[in-house]
Design an enzyme around this catalytic site. Sequence first.
Site, PDB file in Angstrom:
ATOM      1  N   PRO A  75       0.649  -1.030  -0.262  1.00 28.66           N
ATOM      2  CA  PRO A  75       0.233   0.026   0.322  1.00 28.66           C
ATOM      3  C   PRO A  75       0.557   1.217   0.041  1.00 28.66           C
ATOM      4  O   PRO A  75       1.838   1.377   1.321  1.00 28.66           O
ATOM      5  CB  PRO A  75      -1.424  -0.223   1.131  1.00 28.66           C
ATOM      6  CG  PRO A  75       0.011  -0.617   2.116  1.00 28.66           C
ATOM      7  CD  PRO A  75       0.626  -1.718   1.708  1.00 28.66           C
ATOM      8  N   SER A 104      -4.278   0.956  -0.218  1.00 22.38           N
ATOM      9  CA  SER A 104      -3.506   2.412   1.090  1.00 22.38           C
ATOM     10  C   SER A 104      -4.829   3.140   1.320  1.00 22.38           C
ATOM     11  O   SER A 104      -5.269   3.806   0.524  1.00 22.38           O
ATOM     12  CB  SER A 104      -2.500   3.120   0.563  1.00 22.38           C
ATOM     13  OG  SER A 104      -2.815   4.327   0.988  1.00 22.38           O
ATOM     14  N   LYS A 248       1.028  -4.829   9.882  1.00 23.55           N
ATOM     15  CA  LYS A 248       1.768  -4.289   9.080  1.00 23.55           C
ATOM     16  C   LYS A 248       2.289  -3.526   9.766  1.00 23.55           C
ATOM     17  O   LYS A 248       1.865  -2.578  10.494  1.00 23.55           O
ATOM     18  CB  LYS A 248       0.697  -4.060   7.927  1.00 23.55           C
ATOM     19  CG  LYS A 248       2.461  -3.133   7.433  1.00 23.55           C
ATOM     20  CD  LYS A 248       1.718  -2.733   5.349  1.00 23.55           C
ATOM     21  CE  LYS A 248       2.386  -1.989   5.083  1.00 23.55           C
ATOM     22  NZ  LYS A 248       3.215  -0.727   5.096  1.00 23.55           N
ATOM     23  N   SER A 270       7.482  -4.875   8.240  1.00 24.10           N
ATOM     24  CA  SER A 270       7.684  -3.545   7.472  1.00 24.10           C
ATOM     25  C   SER A 270       8.232  -2.621   8.812  1.00 24.10           C
ATOM     26  O   SER A 270       7.673  -3.218   9.522  1.00 24.10           O
ATOM     27  CB  SER A 270       6.845  -3.136   6.677  1.00 24.10           C
ATOM     28  OG  SER A 270       6.503  -2.348   6.470  1.00 24.10           O
ATOM     29  N   GLY A 304       9.607  -4.110   2.137  1.00 21.29           N
ATOM     30  CA  GLY A 304      11.233  -2.758   2.140  1.00 21.29           C
ATOM     31  C   GLY A 304      11.870  -3.395   1.566  1.00 21.29           C
ATOM     32  O   GLY A 304      12.881  -4.509   1.548  1.00 21.29           O
TER      33      GLY A 304
HETATM   34  C1  LIG Z   1       5.026   6.939  -0.858  1.00 25.42           C
HETATM   35  C2  LIG Z   1       4.849   6.133  -0.172  1.00 25.42           C
HETATM   36  C3  LIG Z   1       3.602   5.716   0.496  1.00 25.42           C
HETATM   37  C4  LIG Z   1       3.680   4.832   1.416  1.00 25.42           C
HETATM   38  N1  LIG Z   1       2.137   4.902   2.494  1.00 25.42           N
HETATM   39  C5  LIG Z   1       1.908   3.820   2.700  1.00 25.42           C
HETATM   40  C6  LIG Z   1       0.375   4.046   3.379  1.00 25.42           C
HETATM   41  O1  LIG Z   1      -0.559   4.452   3.190  1.00 25.42           O
HETATM   42  N2  LIG Z   1       0.157   2.926   4.222  1.00 25.42           N
HETATM   43  C7  LIG Z   1       1.209   1.763   4.518  1.00 25.42           C
HETATM   44  O2  LIG Z   1       0.846   1.218   5.211  1.00 25.42           O
HETATM   45  N3  LIG Z   1       2.324   2.140   4.127  1.00 25.42           N
HETATM   46  C8  LIG Z   1       2.516   3.102   3.415  1.00 25.42           C
HETATM   47  N4  LIG Z   1       3.948   2.928   3.070  1.00 25.42           N
HETATM   48  C9  LIG Z   1       4.525   2.067   3.292  1.00 25.42           C
HETATM   49  C10 LIG Z   1       4.668   0.831   2.382  1.00 25.42           C
HETATM   50  O3  LIG Z   1       3.091  -0.175   2.469  1.00 25.42           O
HETATM   51  C11 LIG Z   1       5.725   0.080   1.951  1.00 25.42           C
HETATM   52  O4  LIG Z   1       5.934  -0.418   2.980  1.00 25.42           O
HETATM   53  C12 LIG Z   1       7.208   0.232   1.406  1.00 25.42           C
HETATM   54  O5  LIG Z   1       6.620   1.512   0.795  1.00 25.42           O
HETATM   55  C13 LIG Z   1       8.060  -1.156   1.116  1.00 25.42           C
HETATM   56  O6  LIG Z   1       9.103  -0.881   0.823  1.00 25.42           O
HETATM   57  P1  LIG Z   1       9.747  -0.649  -0.941  1.00 25.42           P
HETATM   58  O7  LIG Z   1       9.129   0.923  -1.458  1.00 25.42           O
HETATM   59  O8  LIG Z   1      10.819  -0.516  -0.337  1.00 25.42           O
HETATM   60  O9  LIG Z   1       9.070  -1.439  -1.417  1.00 25.42           O
HETATM   61  C14 LIG Z   1       4.314   3.870   2.022  1.00 25.42           C
HETATM   62  C15 LIG Z   1       5.978   4.130   1.336  1.00 25.42           C
HETATM   63  C16 LIG Z   1       5.534   4.910   0.444  1.00 25.42           C
HETATM   64  C17 LIG Z   1       7.452   4.447  -0.243  1.00 25.42           C
END
Ligand SMILES: Cc1cc2nc3c(=O)[nH]c(=O)nc-3n(C[C@H](O)[C@H](O)[C@H](O)COP(=O)(O)O)c2cc1C
Length: 374
Positions: A75, A104, A248, A270, A304
């Site tokens: 998300p 998300s 999460k 995460s 991640g």
């Molecule tokens: C721009 C951005 C917005 C995100 N928004 C959310 C969110 O709304 N809810 C959530 O649980 N995690 C959010 N995350 C975390 C992601 O779900 C995830 O844990 C993370 O992006 C994984 O790492 P990666 O970008 O290296 O693949 C966000 C991450 C990014 C980069």
Amino acid sequence: MRTIAEFEAAARERLDPAHYDYFAGGAQDEITLRDNEEAYKRLRLVPRVLRGSDKRDLSVDLLGTPSSMPILVAPTAFHRLAHPDGELVTARAAARAGTIMIVSMASTTAIEDIAAAAREVAPDPGLWFQLYLQPDLEFTEAIVRRAENAGIKAFVVTVDSPVLGRRERDDRNAFHDLPSGLFVENLRNIGENRSGGNTSHSIHAPATTLNGGASRRSHVREIVMSAGLNWDHIAWLRSKTKLPVLIKGLLHAEDARLAVHHGVAGIVVSNHGGRQLDTVPATIDVLPEIAAAVGGALPVLLDGGIRRGTDVVKALALGADAVGVGRPVVWGLAAGGREGVSEVLEMLRADFDQALALCGGRHPADLTPDQVRR
Ligand SMILES: Cc1cc2nc3c(=O)[nH]c(=O)nc-3n(C[C@H](O)[C@H](O)[C@H](O)COP(=O)(O)O)c2cc1C
Ligand SMILES: O=C(O)C(=O)c1ccccc1
């Protein structure tokens, strides 16, 4: 384009620099942000030989939702900052790939519209919904009902954000609100009935206070981070839905044990892509102890820093049932819209398939911890 890094470079050229920084950035010194990727480079794979197959099956079933591969869309918020059609495009690409998209709660498109877009491509798309439990549980329940009615198949409660992490890039760019015309659509039209100023964390729904019905602007600040959340709130959500509830954002083995104890359906290891608490470990580095703590009692997902097929292989070998990708999907979306997201997902699929074959595996479950070393 051949790599996720090339997609990121192309996305960076197209995006407003402040929006690029929002997507790319992490908390404070970005130590964890970098470590998520670096940690994979420290690990070495040990292939098995003479036991593979010409036909490999990458599909998995996660809590009743089938996925064509163990690579899910994590998300991420605000896809309309990356592309005018935002989450609609992402949802179509995920459905076309046959993989699960975890939508998300902070999407800039309403969950009903996202589900409709996915259904244009696949009759029964695998959509899960990420939730930030709001202090006002009645308000939270209204969002839960909305997502259920849209046809989502599981809830993923994010628990690593008792407060929002400090992203210094956003401070520098003064990026704190969505541009005009963009809204956190899943909170719109529910906000009208929201009881004003209720910040208690009662696990009993508070009485609704109508506050005038003026249309509320639903920008980033409307999502309340709840530092008072506890396991009772997870039990509360479980009592309100028949769908699986995952949590999460855990990194501690004891929390994984508690997750099993409290009957959650699954966990996502995460650190929020290095955007919350800086200097926490890379997710792949804590995965072995968490997998050991869970002992197969429930599915373990991880996200991640996944950028290559070999990263996926390492995570699965060390105990993950599937992985999520966050930023790579955003880079595909910004660089090439639906084709871009599709290309990113197919690139990861092909790269994982090849790495699996080279490791002597036919199926994701063939990978074992002895195939990874430091
Ligand atoms: C721009 C951005 C917005 C995100 N928004 C959310 C969110 O709304 N809810 C959530 O649980 N995690 C959010 N995350 C975390 C992601 O779900 C995830 O844990 C993370 O992006 C994984 O790492 P990666 O970008 O290296 O693949 C966000 C991450 C990014 C980069
Ligand atoms: O930016 C984020 O990582 C995130 O999770 C979030 C939180 C609140 C609103 C929008 C996004």
